[in-house]
Write a protein that holds these residues in place. Structure first.
Motif, mmCIF file in Angstrom:
data_model
loop_
_atom_site.group_PDB
_atom_site.id
_atom_site.type_symbol
_atom_site.label_atom_id
_atom_site.label_comp_id
_atom_site.label_asym_id
_atom_site.label_seq_id
_atom_site.Cartn_x
_atom_site.Cartn_y
_atom_site.Cartn_z
ATOM 1 N N THR A 36 1.296 6.912 -5.902
ATOM 2 C CA THR A 36 -0.153 7.086 -6.071
ATOM 3 C C THR A 36 -0.912 5.801 -5.739
ATOM 4 O O THR A 36 -2.059 5.622 -6.129
ATOM 5 C CB THR A 36 -0.505 7.510 -7.513
ATOM 6 N N GLU A 37 -0.256 4.890 -5.038
ATOM 7 C CA GLU A 37 -0.863 3.647 -4.543
ATOM 8 C C GLU A 37 -1.291 2.680 -5.638
ATOM 9 O O GLU A 37 -2.044 1.742 -5.396
ATOM 10 C CB GLU A 37 -2.074 3.949 -3.635
ATOM 11 N N GLN A 38 -0.797 2.881 -6.872
ATOM 12 C CA GLN A 38 -1.183 1.937 -7.929
ATOM 13 C C GLN A 38 -0.546 0.565 -7.715
ATOM 14 O O GLN A 38 -1.105 -0.449 -8.130
ATOM 15 C CB GLN A 38 -0.790 2.477 -9.310
ATOM 16 N N THR A 74 -4.445 -5.686 -4.566
ATOM 17 C CA THR A 74 -5.854 -5.900 -4.234
ATOM 18 C C THR A 74 -6.630 -6.429 -5.437
ATOM 19 O O THR A 74 -7.757 -6.849 -5.291
ATOM 20 C CB THR A 74 -6.528 -4.608 -3.740
ATOM 21 N N LEU A 75 -6.050 -6.385 -6.626
ATOM 22 C CA LEU A 75 -6.739 -6.903 -7.804
ATOM 23 C C LEU A 75 -6.112 -8.209 -8.281
ATOM 24 O O LEU A 75 -6.179 -8.568 -9.444
ATOM 25 C CB LEU A 75 -6.741 -5.847 -8.914
ATOM 26 N N PHE A 107 -9.502 2.863 -2.989
ATOM 27 C CA PHE A 107 -8.441 3.694 -2.412
ATOM 28 C C PHE A 107 -8.914 5.131 -2.240
ATOM 29 O O PHE A 107 -9.702 5.640 -3.037
ATOM 30 C CB PHE A 107 -7.198 3.658 -3.308
ATOM 31 N N ASP A 131 -0.110 -0.797 -4.716
ATOM 32 C CA ASP A 131 -1.009 -1.422 -3.740
ATOM 33 C C ASP A 131 -2.251 -1.952 -4.448
ATOM 34 O O ASP A 131 -2.745 -3.036 -4.149
ATOM 35 C CB ASP A 131 -1.436 -0.403 -2.675
ATOM 36 N N TYR A 138 -11.159 -3.079 -2.761
ATOM 37 C CA TYR A 138 -10.610 -1.953 -1.998
ATOM 38 C C TYR A 138 -10.744 -0.678 -2.808
ATOM 39 O O TYR A 138 -10.221 -0.575 -3.907
ATOM 40 C CB TYR A 138 -9.135 -2.226 -1.684
ATOM 41 N N GLN A 166 -6.463 -11.811 -0.364
ATOM 42 C CA GLN A 166 -6.774 -10.481 -0.908
ATOM 43 C C GLN A 166 -7.821 -10.548 -2.018
ATOM 44 O O GLN A 166 -8.530 -9.586 -2.268
ATOM 45 C CB GLN A 166 -5.487 -9.808 -1.416
ATOM 46 N N LYS A 167 -7.927 -11.694 -2.666
ATOM 47 C CA LYS A 167 -8.927 -11.823 -3.731
ATOM 48 C C LYS A 167 -10.358 -11.742 -3.180
ATOM 49 O O LYS A 167 -11.291 -11.489 -3.929
ATOM 50 C CB LYS A 167 -8.732 -13.141 -4.482
ATOM 51 N N LYS A 215 -5.381 -0.719 5.401
ATOM 52 C CA LYS A 215 -4.277 -1.384 4.682
ATOM 53 C C LYS A 215 -3.692 -2.538 5.486
ATOM 54 O O LYS A 215 -3.200 -3.496 4.914
ATOM 55 C CB LYS A 215 -3.181 -0.375 4.336
ATOM 56 N N ALA A 229 -6.385 5.587 -7.027
ATOM 57 C CA ALA A 229 -5.287 4.704 -7.462
ATOM 58 C C ALA A 229 -5.590 3.990 -8.774
ATOM 59 O O ALA A 229 -5.312 2.797 -8.920
ATOM 60 C CB ALA A 229 -4.923 3.690 -6.366
ATOM 61 N N LEU A 230 -6.180 4.699 -9.722
ATOM 62 C CA LEU A 230 -6.422 4.086 -11.032
ATOM 63 C C LEU A 230 -5.090 3.922 -11.756
ATOM 64 O O LEU A 230 -4.183 4.731 -11.590
ATOM 65 C CB LEU A 230 -7.354 4.975 -11.862
ATOM 66 N N PHE A 231 -5.015 2.880 -12.583
ATOM 67 C CA PHE A 231 -3.805 2.670 -13.389
ATOM 68 C C PHE A 231 -3.835 3.662 -14.538
ATOM 69 O O PHE A 231 -4.685 3.562 -15.423
ATOM 70 C CB PHE A 231 -3.749 1.248 -13.939
ATOM 71 N N ILE A 282 -6.128 -5.553 4.972
ATOM 72 C CA ILE A 282 -6.018 -6.244 3.681
ATOM 73 C C ILE A 282 -4.602 -6.749 3.416
ATOM 74 O O ILE A 282 -4.351 -7.412 2.405
ATOM 75 C CB ILE A 282 -6.528 -5.334 2.539
ATOM 76 N N ARG A 335 -14.190 -0.531 -10.029
ATOM 77 C CA ARG A 335 -13.117 -1.508 -10.112
ATOM 78 C C ARG A 335 -13.087 -2.399 -8.866
ATOM 79 O O ARG A 335 -12.832 -3.601 -8.952
ATOM 80 C CB ARG A 335 -11.780 -0.768 -10.262
ATOM 81 N N LEU A 371 -1.713 -4.970 3.018
ATOM 82 C CA LEU A 371 -0.767 -4.120 2.282
ATOM 83 C C LEU A 371 0.289 -3.569 3.220
ATOM 84 O O LEU A 371 1.392 -3.247 2.807
ATOM 85 C CB LEU A 371 -1.497 -2.960 1.595
ATOM 86 N N LEU A 390 -2.154 -13.348 -1.297
ATOM 87 C CA LEU A 390 -2.835 -12.943 -2.531
ATOM 88 C C LEU A 390 -4.202 -13.633 -2.636
ATOM 89 O O LEU A 390 -5.190 -13.038 -3.073
ATOM 90 C CB LEU A 390 -1.958 -13.294 -3.739
ATOM 91 N N GLU A 409 3.513 -14.599 0.471
ATOM 92 C CA GLU A 409 2.873 -13.745 -0.519
ATOM 93 C C GLU A 409 1.755 -14.426 -1.306
ATOM 94 O O GLU A 409 0.703 -13.832 -1.541
ATOM 95 C CB GLU A 409 3.929 -13.185 -1.469
ATOM 96 N N GLY A 427 -9.129 -6.641 -12.422
ATOM 97 C CA GLY A 427 -9.264 -7.726 -11.451
ATOM 98 C C GLY A 427 -9.961 -8.941 -12.058
ATOM 99 O O GLY A 427 -9.620 -10.086 -11.772
#
Ligand SMILES: Nc1ncnc2c1ncn2[C@@H]1O[C@H](COP(=O)(O)OP(=O)(O)OP(=O)(O)O)[C@@H](O)[C@H]1O
Ligand SMILES: [Mg+2]
Lengths: 265, 253
Positions: free
Chosen positions: A129-131, A137-138, B84, A133, B82, B77-78, B45, B88-90, B48, B150, B50, B74, B70, B102
């Motif tokens: 679910t791209e979490q 990005t965060l 999605f 990725d 992005y 990327q800050k 992607k 793509a919520l946690f 950025i 977000r 990915l 990073l 990496e 973030g």
């Protein structure tokens, strides 16, 4: 004929994939240890994982070890009775079997089914679910945020659970010795402690630590590499559990061999 | 400024990007349009970091990013936010924790201001009183908007929106269009928008580029695109089933 020609290709690919998987899992282990070494540990998350791995697994570990201890006492008592006409050395058999073998192995097998599966499923779902990725990005890295807490939780909690399992199993054995075979409890305890030393204890603890590392790295690796929706998550979970179990049982022999060579237990 | 040059990307034997060249100027909003599955999300992607292209280079503020290690990546990327395509919520965290994620990591604002900033960002996308819900309790459109909150919370220089208005009602879609314009005008944000919503594309974009068969064809102002003589662009923006773009359908009806 065509099909037969495909066989070497198939085996070759299988070997390559396995080698690639081992390489990636090894690199994952390296990165995890690297972040821990640099002190980047999210303690809030780690404690939550420890509770999940340790506390939540305790009931099932307690139940299985209690019965394992009981059955060991029952079997060894019966066998010795057949051979020597009386049940002797039950404490010794129960104690050694649990502390050096069954405690670590059974605990690890239960943990690979309970914790390994849930790690692979959770991280696999996050992957598809791209979490994962989204973490990049965060401003954070999945190894740091997800692997480190789970790794620390497993390699600390599994040895603890394994010690608990030894103790509970030995009490299970005691119960059967006393009530089924009529052996006084002092003799049972003497049978254990006259023969066992600290080395035997560490033998078990070291193995459970290594099994824990196998389980957690395999499960995280399978989760992170997961592809292809719900089906992929299912496959990742199954293979994480299968690989962990096989690795535990196979490596157990070699680890035992090595530890005995090093005179640990 | 972002510069994409000669980017190729394939999955197994499937070639998705075949030499994409694209420049995104500072403080402009560039929209990428193109058929479903043509590689728009893959392009974002790659930009950025990915995904890594097999060939080609990507410059962010003059720095080539496809071969960074990496930790350097990073840092780059800050600069980005992005959104999605699937939000793509946690899902183990609440909405509020998602939006704060973030901010907590990047430490761009003092910790005691994070709570306020979270509410502010949620309000910008038209959400109130949802901070303590889990993503599973939200509708599809609400998830998308939380994803947007977000993405903008840490005030990034660059924002990539993967279909920001998909799944929203027409009024909410226009609110999001206004937000994109606001971020650009007020904060000078540079944006890349991927969308199928031509109305939104015409409204928010300074330029529109079409991705077709792995390459950018016809980048231009919204008016230029609207009146394009290119048969492919014309067919796409007008949404016609007849034309040079064939979808390999079984035309038996
Ligand atoms: N991780 C991946 N592995 C394999 N193939 C992929 C992967 N990601 C994308 N693809 C393929 O790349 C192609 C482009 O995908 P992409 O998601 O960029 O399409 P898109 O232009 O964003 O489409 P949509 O408008 O429907 O979102 C698709 O054909 C897809 O099958
Ligand atoms: Mg897409």
């Amino acid at each position: 004929m065509k099909r037969i020609k495909k066989v070497p290709h198939f085996i070759g690919n299988g070997l390559l994939n396995t080698a690639e998987g081992i390489g990636k899992a090894g690199y994952l282990l390296f990165q995890t240890v690297y972040w821990i070494g640099r002190g980047f540990v999210d303690w809030k998350n780690t404690v939550a994982q420890m509770v999940e791995v340790g506390w939540m697994s305790f009931p099932v570990i307690a139940l299985t070890s209690f019965f394992t201890g009981m059955v060991l006492a029952l079997q060894s008592g019966q066998s010795f009775k057949n051979v020597f006409n009386e049940p002797v050395f039950i404490g010794t058999v129960v104690g050694f079997s649990l502390v050096k073998e069954l405690g670590p192995v059974l605990t690890s097998i239960v943990i690979s089914g309970r914790v390994g599966a849930s790690i692979a499923a959770e991280l696999g779902t996050m992957k598809v679910t791209e979490q994962l990725d989204a973490l990049y990005t965060l401003g954070t890295n999945p190894v740091r945020y997800l692997a480190v807490p789970r790794f620390i939780a497993c390699v600390t909690m599994v040895p603890m659970l394994s010690i608990m399992s030894n103790i509970i199993g030995i009490f299970g054995g005691l119960l059967v010795s006393v009530y089924k075979w009529g052996i006084p409890s002092t003799i049972y305890w003497d049978d254990i402690f006259n023969f066992m030393d600290v080395g035997d204890f560490f033998h078990g603890v070291i193995k459970s630590f290594i099994f824990a590392a196998f389980i957690v790295i395999t499960s995280i690796h399978k989760g992170f590499e997961c592809e292809g929706g719900a089906e992929g998550v299912g496959k990742a979970t199954t293979s994480a559990v299968m690989i962990s179990m096989v690795m535990i049982l196979v490596s157990d022999y070699f680890l035992t061999y090595l530890l005995v060579l090093l005179r640990i237990g | 400024m972002i510069k994409v040059s000669g980017v190729h990307k394939k999955f197994k034997s499937k070639q998705v990007l075949r030499g994409v060249d694209l420049e995104i100027r500072d403080a402009e909003t560039l929209t990428i349009i193109g058929g479903s599955g043509c590689g728009k999300s893959v392009l974002l992607k790659n930009i950025i970091g990915l995904l890594k292209p097999e060939e080609g280079e990507i410059f962010v503020d003059g720095k080539e990013t496809t071969r960074l290690d990496e930790s350097d990546l990073l840092e780059v990327q800050k600069k980005f936010g992005y959104l999605f395509q699937g939000a793509a919520l946690f899902d183990s965290l609440t909405v509020g924790e998602n939006v704060a994620f973030g901010l907590n990591n990047m430490k761009t604002i003092p910790p005691n201001e994070i709570g306020k900033r979270v509410l502010e960002c949620l309000a910008m996308v038209g959400l109130k009183g949802v901070e303590n819900l889990k993503p599973a309790e939200l509708s599809g459109g609400m998830k998308k908007r939380v994803g947007l909150a977000r993405a903008i919370a840490h005030k990034p220089e660059y924002i990539m929106y993967d279909e920001p208005t998909t799944g929203l009602d027409p009024i909410m879609a226009d609110v999001i269009n206004d937000l994109i314009i606001h971020l650009q005008k007020q904060l000078g944000v540079t944006s890349i928008v991927v969308t199928h919503d031509m109305k939104s594309a015409y409204k928010v974009s300074n330029r529109i580029a079409m991705l077709y068969e792995g390459k950018i064809i016809g980048a231009g102002s919204p008016d230029e695109i609207k009146n394009s003589k290119d048969a492919v662009v014309h067919q796409f923006v007008e949404g016609l089933s007849q034309g040079p773009i064939t979808l390999n359908l079984d035309k038996n009806f």
